[in-house]
Scaffold this motif. Structure first.
Motif, PDB file in Angstrom:
ATOM      1  N   LYS B  96     -31.117  40.446   5.672  1.00 34.56           N
ATOM      2  CA  LYS B  96     -29.881  39.666   5.595  1.00 34.56           C
ATOM      3  C   LYS B  96     -28.802  40.446   4.835  1.00 34.56           C
ATOM      4  CE  LYS B  96     -31.827  35.008   5.797  1.00 34.56           C
ATOM      5  NZ  LYS B  96     -31.043  33.804   6.073  1.00 34.56           N
ATOM      6  N   ILE B 100     -25.185  41.887   6.285  1.00 34.98           N
ATOM      7  CA  ILE B 100     -23.883  41.540   5.692  1.00 34.98           C
ATOM      8  C   ILE B 100     -23.107  42.829   5.369  1.00 34.98           C
ATOM      9  CG2 ILE B 100     -22.754  40.495   3.673  1.00 34.98           C
ATOM     10  CD1 ILE B 100     -25.021  38.396   3.712  1.00 34.98           C
ATOM     11  N   ARG B 164     -22.567  38.695  -3.059  1.00 30.00           N
ATOM     12  CA  ARG B 164     -22.917  37.972  -1.828  1.00 30.00           C
ATOM     13  C   ARG B 164     -23.888  36.857  -2.153  1.00 30.00           C
ATOM     14  NH1 ARG B 164     -23.195  43.548  -1.691  1.00 30.00           N
ATOM     15  NH2 ARG B 164     -22.196  44.435   0.130  1.00 30.00           N
ATOM     16  N   ILE B 166     -26.444  34.488  -0.410  1.00 30.47           N
ATOM     17  CA  ILE B 166     -27.138  34.471   0.879  1.00 30.47           C
ATOM     18  C   ILE B 166     -28.179  33.357   0.897  1.00 30.47           C
ATOM     19  CG2 ILE B 166     -28.529  35.861   2.471  1.00 30.47           C
ATOM     20  CD1 ILE B 166     -27.415  38.360   1.032  1.00 30.47           C
ATOM     21  N   ALA B 190     -26.772  40.845  -4.594  1.00 31.58           N
ATOM     22  CA  ALA B 190     -26.859  39.599  -3.823  1.00 31.58           C
ATOM     23  C   ALA B 190     -27.592  38.535  -4.611  1.00 31.58           C
ATOM     24  CB  ALA B 190     -27.585  39.855  -2.505  1.00 31.58           C
ATOM     25  N   TYR B 192     -29.690  35.181  -3.720  1.00 33.77           N
ATOM     26  CA  TYR B 192     -30.329  34.451  -2.630  1.00 33.77           C
ATOM     27  C   TYR B 192     -30.618  33.039  -3.104  1.00 33.77           C
ATOM     28  CZ  TYR B 192     -31.160  39.016  -0.503  1.00 33.77           C
ATOM     29  OH  TYR B 192     -30.995  40.259   0.052  1.00 33.77           O
ATOM     30  N   TYR B 329     -22.107  28.558   3.575  1.00 33.53           N
ATOM     31  CA  TYR B 329     -22.502  29.939   3.285  1.00 33.53           C
ATOM     32  C   TYR B 329     -21.961  30.925   4.316  1.00 33.53           C
ATOM     33  CZ  TYR B 329     -25.913  28.021  -0.011  1.00 33.53           C
ATOM     34  OH  TYR B 329     -26.520  27.376  -1.062  1.00 33.53           O
TER      35      TYR B 329
END
Lengths: 135, 387
Positions: B96, B100, B164, B166, B190, B192, B329
Motif C-alpha cells: 500500500k 501511494i 500518509r 493508510i 506511514a 496504518y 482515507y
C-alpha cells in the motif's frame, strides 16, 4: 511493399472487455499473424477477474502464443520501465515489451500503456483503433 | 551488478528468508535442483511462469525478483501479540505504501518529508508527561490548528504534512490491533490504521494520533531492532503511556476543554456532559472521562462515578453516540489518481488496486473522468494544502 500479416499483443483490459462482450474472436480475425498474451496478463486476469485465459480461450478454440522465456535484457528493460513508471503494473509493462519483441501492435485502451508504447515507438491501438488497425 | 546477478541475489535472499532448501524450491516450480541452482548462481534466469510461481511460493509481490530494491521497512509494532503482523499483512501494508509513493510520483506530487522534530521520551514520569503535553501543543500550532478548537479531519491534516495515513482492515482471531507506524528509507513515513467495522471512528482517530506520537517520541525505535510494547494490563509500556497521553492532549487541548466544560455548566459532570464533549472533540467516552479527570476538571468521586457508568453500560467496548460518518482515507489518493491518469502515468489496473475498486466501480469512475474530459473541464485540481 511486402505483405504483412498483422499480429498483436492484448492487454488485460482489452482482453477482458472483448471477452465480456463475447467478441473476442474478432481480434483473432483481425490479427491473423498471431495473438500474444503475456503470462503476467494471464495471471492478472486470474487474480483480478477470476478468468482462466487458457481454459476460456481453449473453449473458444482461439489459439494464442506467449513468450515464457525472456532474456535477461528483457527483465532489465522491465525494471527500467517500472523504475520510471512505478504506477504501471507488471502486466502492463510486459505487454509493451512483448509488443516490441514480436513487432506486434499492442492492444490497450489504457492511457499509460498507450503513452509508454508511443514513447518507445511501438504500434499501439485502443478499442476503436483495433478495427482501424486491421483495415 | 547486472540483471542476472540481481535476480540471482534476490532469489537466494528470498529462499533463505523462507527457510526452504534448493530441492524443495526446485520441486515446487517443477525443475531439477541443478536448474534452480543455476538461477541462484546467475547462470540463467527463470522463465516468467517460474518467476510467478516463485513469487507465490515466497509470498512476494509479482515482479519482485527484478524490481528495484525497495529499501528497508521498519515497522514499530505495538501489540501484546506481535505475531499479528504476519508476513501476509506486512506485505500488504508495504505494498500500500509503495503504491501511494508511486501515484505521488506519477502525479508529480512528491514533496520533501516534513516530519515533526523528534523528541525521545521513553519514560512516563510526571515531568515526562508534561513535556509530552507541551509537545502536543507545539504540534497543534505547527499543524495550524492552535489550541482552541477540535482537530477536524485528522487524515487530511497529517497528509498535508507528508504523513500518509493508510487504512487496513484486519480482525485477528486473538484480538484486534488498532494501528502500526512505519518508516521506510525509500518510501517515507506511514501510519496504518485498522478501519475494520469493529473499530469505532473515535478509536481510529485516537490510534492515528497515538501512532503520530510514536513517530515523534520513539523514532529511534524504527532504526534499531524491532520492539514490541505492552499495550494492555497493569504493566503497560511507558512508550504506550507517552503515546496515549500525547494523543489525548493533541485531540483535547486542556485550554479548550476547560472552556467547553464551563460552557456546559462546569461542576459535576453527568453522562450527558461527557457525551456532549466527546462529540465536540471526536473522541471516545472513556477518553473524555480520562481527560476530564487528568485535567482535574472533575473530582475523583465524579470520575469514579463516570467510570462506573462506562463499565455498567458497556461503553468501554461499544461507543455511545458513535461518529456515523467514516473517515475519508481516499480523498487525496483520488485527486492524485486522476492527475496521474490524465497524465498517462498510471495504468487503470494500478489505480484499481490503489483505490481498492473492483472492475465495475473503476469503470464508473473512469466513465466520469472521460465525461469530464470530453466536457473540457479543468481536471487538474490538486488542492493546495501546504502553506
Amino acid at each position: 511493399m511486402s505483405f504483412q500479416c498483422p499480429r498483436c499483443v492484448i492487454d488485460t483490459n482489452v482482453l477482458s472487455d472483448f471477452y465480456e462482450c463475447g467478441c473476442l474472436p474478432l481480434i483473432w480475425q483481425l490479427f491473423p499473424g498471431g495473438v500474444w498474451i503475456d503470462p503476467y496478463v494471464s495471471e492478472e486476469l486470474k487474480v483480478k477477474y477470476q478468468l482462466d485465459v487458457q481454459h476460456a480461450l481453449a473453449h473458444l478454440q482461439l489459439p494464442y502464443t506467449f513468450t515464457n522465456d525472456y532474456e535477461p535484457e528483457h527483465y532489465a528493460e522491465m525494471q527500467e520501465i517500472k523504475e520510471r513508471r512505478r504506477a504501471l503494473k507488471h502486466a502492463d509493462i510486459s505487454c509493451v515489451i512483448q509488443a516490441r519483441l514480436q513487432q506486434a501492435t499492442c492492444l490497450s485502451a489504457d492511457n499509460a500503456v498507450y503513452k509508454t508504447c508511443q514513447e518507445r515507438g511501438i504500434k499501439v491501438s485502443r478499442h476503436g483503433g483495433i478495427l482501424e488497425e486491421a483495415v | 551488478m547486472n540483471i542476472q546477478e540481481y535476480i540471482a541475489k534476490r532469489l537466494l535472499e528470498a529462499r533463505i528468508e523462507a527457510g526452504l532448501s534448493v530441492v524443495a524450491v526446485a520441486d515446487a516450480i517443477g525443475v531439477v535442483r541443478q536448474t534452480y541452482s543455476k538461477f541462484e548462481q546467475a547462470q540463467g534466469v527463470p522463465s516468467v511462469t517460474q518467476l510467478i510461481a516463485l513469487c507465490k511460493l515466497y509470498n512476494k509481490p509479482i515482479g519482485y525478483f527484478y524490481d528495484d530494491d525497495e529499501g528497508t521497512f521498519r515497522f514499530a509494532m505495538r501489540a501484546d501479540n506481535p505475531a499479528m503482523l504476519d508476513t501476509t499483512l506486512r506485505n500488504a501494508l508495504i505494498s500500500k505504501l509503495k503504491n501511494i509513493y508511486a501515484v505521488e510520483e506519477a502525479a508529480n506530487a512528491r514533496q520533501p518529508e516534513d516530519l515533526p522534530n523528534s523528541l525521545p521520551i521513553f519514560t512516563a514520569r510526571e515531568e515526562d508527561l508534561l513535556r509530552v503535553e507541551d509537545k502536543a501543543a507545539e504540534e497543534r500550532r505547527r499543524l495550524g490548528i492552535g489550541d482552541a478548537t477540535c482537530v477536524g479531519d485528522i487524515v487530511a491534516l497529517l497528509e498535508s504534512f507528508d504523513i500518509r495515513v493508510i487504512p487496513f482492515s484486519h480482525q485477528a482471531e486473538d484480538g484486534l490491533v488498532s494501528g502500526f507506524s512505519a518508516f521506510s528509507d525509500k518510501y517515507g513515513t506511514a501510519i496504518y490504521v485498522n478501519n475494520h467495522p469493529s473499530v469505532s471512528v473515535e478509536r481510529q482517530i485516537f490510534s492515528i494520533c497515538h501512532e503520530y506520537a510514536h513517530i515523534i517520541f520513539h523514532r529511534d525505535d524504527y532504526t534499531g531492532p524491532a520492539k514490541t510494547y505492552k499495550t494492555r494490563g497493569k504493566s503497560v509500556s511507558p512508550e504506550e503511556k507517552v503515546a496515549n497521553h500525547f494523543a489525548a492532549c493533541f485531540l483535547i487541548p486542556e485550554h479548550a476543554l476547560r472552556k467547553q466544560f464551563f460552557m456546559q455548566g462546569g461542576g459535576w459532570a453527568y453522562e450527558e456532559t461527557v457525551l456532549r464533549l466527546k462529540s465536540i472533540y471526536r473522541v471516545s467516552f472513556a477518553c473524555m472521562v480520562d481527560r476530564l479527570s487528568k485535567c482535574r476538571l472533575i473530582t475523583p468521586k465524579n470520575a469514579a462515578w463516570l467510570w462506573g457508568i462506562t463499565r455498567h453500560k458497556g461503553w468501554h467496548r461499544e461507543e455511545p453516540n458513535p461518529i456515523g460518518e467514516p473517515l475519508s482515507y481516499k480523498g487525496r489518493l483520488l485527486v492524485l489518481s486522476r492527475k496521474a491518469w490524465e497524465a498517462g502515468t498510471a495504468s487503470e489496473s494500478f489505480l484499481s488496486d490503489l483505490l481498492e475498486l473492483n472492475r465495475k466501480e473503476l469503470s464508473v469512475l473512469l466513465e466520469k473522468w472521460y465525461a469530464d474530459q470530453e466536457a473540457g473541464e479543468d481536471v487538474f485540481s490538486m488542492p493546495q494544502v501546504r502553506n
